[in-house]
Design an enzyme around this catalytic site. Sequence first.
Site, PDB file in Angstrom:
ATOM      1  N   LEU A  78      -8.263  -8.955 -11.977  1.00  0.00           N
ATOM      2  CA  LEU A  78      -9.131  -8.212 -12.888  1.00  0.00           C
ATOM      3  C   LEU A  78     -10.320  -7.671 -12.087  1.00  0.00           C
ATOM      4  O   LEU A  78     -10.831  -8.379 -11.213  1.00  0.00           O
ATOM      5  CB  LEU A  78      -9.659  -9.144 -13.989  1.00  0.00           C
ATOM      6  CG  LEU A  78      -8.860  -9.228 -15.293  1.00  0.00           C
ATOM      7  CD1 LEU A  78      -9.592 -10.135 -16.276  1.00  0.00           C
ATOM      8  CD2 LEU A  78      -8.633  -7.855 -15.914  1.00  0.00           C
ATOM      9  N   ASN A 134       1.452   3.160  -2.508  1.00  0.00           N
ATOM     10  CA  ASN A 134       0.720   4.129  -3.343  1.00  0.00           C
ATOM     11  C   ASN A 134      -0.498   4.657  -2.603  1.00  0.00           C
ATOM     12  O   ASN A 134      -0.862   5.830  -2.737  1.00  0.00           O
ATOM     13  CB  ASN A 134       0.309   3.504  -4.677  1.00  0.00           C
ATOM     14  CG  ASN A 134       1.384   3.672  -5.741  1.00  0.00           C
ATOM     15  OD1 ASN A 134       1.664   4.779  -6.160  1.00  0.00           O
ATOM     16  ND2 ASN A 134       2.001   2.594  -6.121  1.00  0.00           N
ATOM     17  N   HIS A 179       0.383   1.768 -13.239  1.00  0.00           N
ATOM     18  CA  HIS A 179       1.201   0.637 -13.690  1.00  0.00           C
ATOM     19  C   HIS A 179       2.656   1.094 -13.723  1.00  0.00           C
ATOM     20  O   HIS A 179       2.947   2.210 -14.203  1.00  0.00           O
ATOM     21  CB  HIS A 179       0.734   0.178 -15.083  1.00  0.00           C
ATOM     22  CG  HIS A 179       1.482  -1.011 -15.605  1.00  0.00           C
ATOM     23  ND1 HIS A 179       1.240  -2.288 -15.148  1.00  0.00           N
ATOM     24  CD2 HIS A 179       2.471  -1.105 -16.521  1.00  0.00           C
ATOM     25  CE1 HIS A 179       2.056  -3.132 -15.768  1.00  0.00           C
ATOM     26  NE2 HIS A 179       2.814  -2.441 -16.608  1.00  0.00           N
ATOM     27  N   GLY A 188       0.780  -1.234   0.000  1.00  0.00           N
ATOM     28  CA  GLY A 188       0.000   0.000   0.000  1.00  0.00           C
ATOM     29  C   GLY A 188       0.809   1.280   0.000  1.00  0.00           C
ATOM     30  O   GLY A 188       0.322   2.316   0.468  1.00  0.00           O
ATOM     31  N   LEU A 239      -4.050  -6.868  -7.917  1.00  0.00           N
ATOM     32  CA  LEU A 239      -3.506  -7.808  -8.901  1.00  0.00           C
ATOM     33  C   LEU A 239      -4.562  -8.613  -9.641  1.00  0.00           C
ATOM     34  O   LEU A 239      -4.238  -9.436 -10.469  1.00  0.00           O
ATOM     35  CB  LEU A 239      -2.520  -8.753  -8.186  1.00  0.00           C
ATOM     36  CG  LEU A 239      -1.298  -8.026  -7.591  1.00  0.00           C
ATOM     37  CD1 LEU A 239      -0.343  -9.029  -6.955  1.00  0.00           C
ATOM     38  CD2 LEU A 239      -0.574  -7.202  -8.656  1.00  0.00           C
ATOM     39  N   ASP A 277      -4.549  -3.616 -18.064  1.00  0.00           N
ATOM     40  CA  ASP A 277      -3.660  -2.557 -18.578  1.00  0.00           C
ATOM     41  C   ASP A 277      -4.000  -2.074 -19.980  1.00  0.00           C
ATOM     42  O   ASP A 277      -3.125  -1.605 -20.708  1.00  0.00           O
ATOM     43  CB  ASP A 277      -2.201  -3.068 -18.575  1.00  0.00           C
ATOM     44  CG  ASP A 277      -1.779  -3.542 -17.191  1.00  0.00           C
ATOM     45  OD1 ASP A 277      -0.981  -4.485 -17.111  1.00  0.00           O
ATOM     46  OD2 ASP A 277      -2.287  -2.966 -16.210  1.00  0.00           O
ATOM     47  N   ASN A 296      -5.991   2.985 -12.744  1.00  0.00           N
ATOM     48  CA  ASN A 296      -4.948   2.094 -12.224  1.00  0.00           C
ATOM     49  C   ASN A 296      -3.599   2.743 -12.464  1.00  0.00           C
ATOM     50  O   ASN A 296      -3.426   3.531 -13.401  1.00  0.00           O
ATOM     51  CB  ASN A 296      -5.010   0.748 -12.963  1.00  0.00           C
ATOM     52  CG  ASN A 296      -3.891  -0.206 -12.516  1.00  0.00           C
ATOM     53  OD1 ASN A 296      -3.681  -0.413 -11.325  1.00  0.00           O
ATOM     54  ND2 ASN A 296      -3.169  -0.752 -13.479  1.00  0.00           N
ATOM     55  N   GLU A 337       5.696   7.026  -9.244  1.00  0.00           N
ATOM     56  CA  GLU A 337       4.286   6.657  -9.047  1.00  0.00           C
ATOM     57  C   GLU A 337       3.691   7.439  -7.883  1.00  0.00           C
ATOM     58  O   GLU A 337       2.558   7.938  -7.947  1.00  0.00           O
ATOM     59  CB  GLU A 337       4.170   5.164  -8.738  1.00  0.00           C
ATOM     60  CG  GLU A 337       4.511   4.230  -9.870  1.00  0.00           C
ATOM     61  CD  GLU A 337       4.418   2.795  -9.421  1.00  0.00           C
ATOM     62  OE1 GLU A 337       3.376   2.415  -8.882  1.00  0.00           O
ATOM     63  OE2 GLU A 337       5.387   2.049  -9.629  1.00  0.00           O
TER      64      GLU A 337
HETATM   65  C1  GRF Z   1       3.114  -0.466  -7.789  1.00  0.00           C
HETATM   66  O1  GRF Z   1       4.367  -0.606  -8.413  1.00  0.00           O
HETATM   67  C2  GRF Z   1       2.049  -0.349  -8.848  1.00  0.00           C
HETATM   68  O2  GRF Z   1       2.493   0.295 -10.015  1.00  0.00           O
HETATM   69  C3  GRF Z   1       1.733  -1.769  -9.156  1.00  0.00           C
HETATM   70  O3  GRF Z   1       1.812  -2.453  -7.935  1.00  0.00           O
HETATM   71  C4  GRF Z   1       2.705  -1.749  -7.069  1.00  0.00           C
HETATM   72  C5  GRF Z   1       1.952  -1.438  -5.804  1.00  0.00           C
HETATM   73  O4  GRF Z   1       2.831  -1.101  -4.806  1.00  0.00           O
HETATM   74  N1  GRF Z   1       0.425  -1.878  -9.761  1.00  0.00           N
HETATM   75  P1  GRF Z   1       2.205  -0.597  -3.407  1.00  0.00           P
HETATM   76  O5  GRF Z   1       1.381  -1.721  -2.837  1.00  0.00           O
HETATM   77  O6  GRF Z   1       1.360   0.605  -3.691  1.00  0.00           O
HETATM   78  O7  GRF Z   1       3.428  -0.270  -2.578  1.00  0.00           O
END
Ligand code: GRF
Length: 238
Positions: free
Chosen positions: A92, A15, A109, A13, A90, A150, A107, A179
């Site tokens: 769909l 992000n 990526h 988490g 992870l 994606d 999303n 990100e």
């Molecule tokens: C990130 O690299 C994102 O781009 C990908 O999964 C990762 C999530 O990392 N979809 P976190 O759980 O937010 O640290």
Amino acid sequence: MWSRIAVLASGRGSNLVALLDYLERSGGGDNGDARVALVVSDRSDAGALAEARARGIVGEPLADPARAEDELSMLLSRHRVDLVVLAGYLRLVPRRVVADFAGRIVNVHPALLPSFGGPGMYGDRVHRAVLASGARISGATVHAVTDEYDRGAILAQWPVPVFADDDPRTLAARVLRVEHLLLPRVVAALAAGRMRSDAQGSQRRFLSGQHGGEHFGFALDPYDAETLSHNIDVALAG
Ligand code: GRF
């Protein structure tokens, strides 16, 4: 515009935390009312759920992740969610949820889609593929979610240099830092109505990479987050 955000996450988490910190620092985005109202995970032990709960935010593990359509729809409805953010989710997203939230589900990526994306392309596999390709630039992408991995309209991208001595871990860390700067700013722009996430959206923005005024002039690592944040803000302001 949209103020009640749900985040779907399968992992630690980071992000999610970047988004929470950004919304807190910005006082709830442009309109002051944007907030994460719900975090959902397909993994009951996901760090993202713990991060949410530590901040007094509802964190819900899916009871049956493989058949989540009804449960996820019910959770999003119960918490009056109007914008859905996938941050390391992870699986769909069930077709009905994608349809119900068309234009309001995005999303992040860790590569420059449409390259290095699609089924099975997540985590280290993405960065390993980038390194194996010899690409000298990778990056982060925020895109609209459809019922294919994606493949949705690209909303924003930010390039990240690939250095000769990179391995998947060092590249992943450099992309993740971007990100953390890009996703919150795109979510805030969507919530405020400054950006649309549908393919026809006239406001589709491809952010060009600028650093210290040089186009793709990436001399620094780690980046000066202040400069990068400023450049992203300028680019998003259009
Ligand atoms: C990130 O690299 C994102 O781009 C990908 O999964 C990762 C999530 O990392 N979809 P976190 O759980 O937010 O640290």
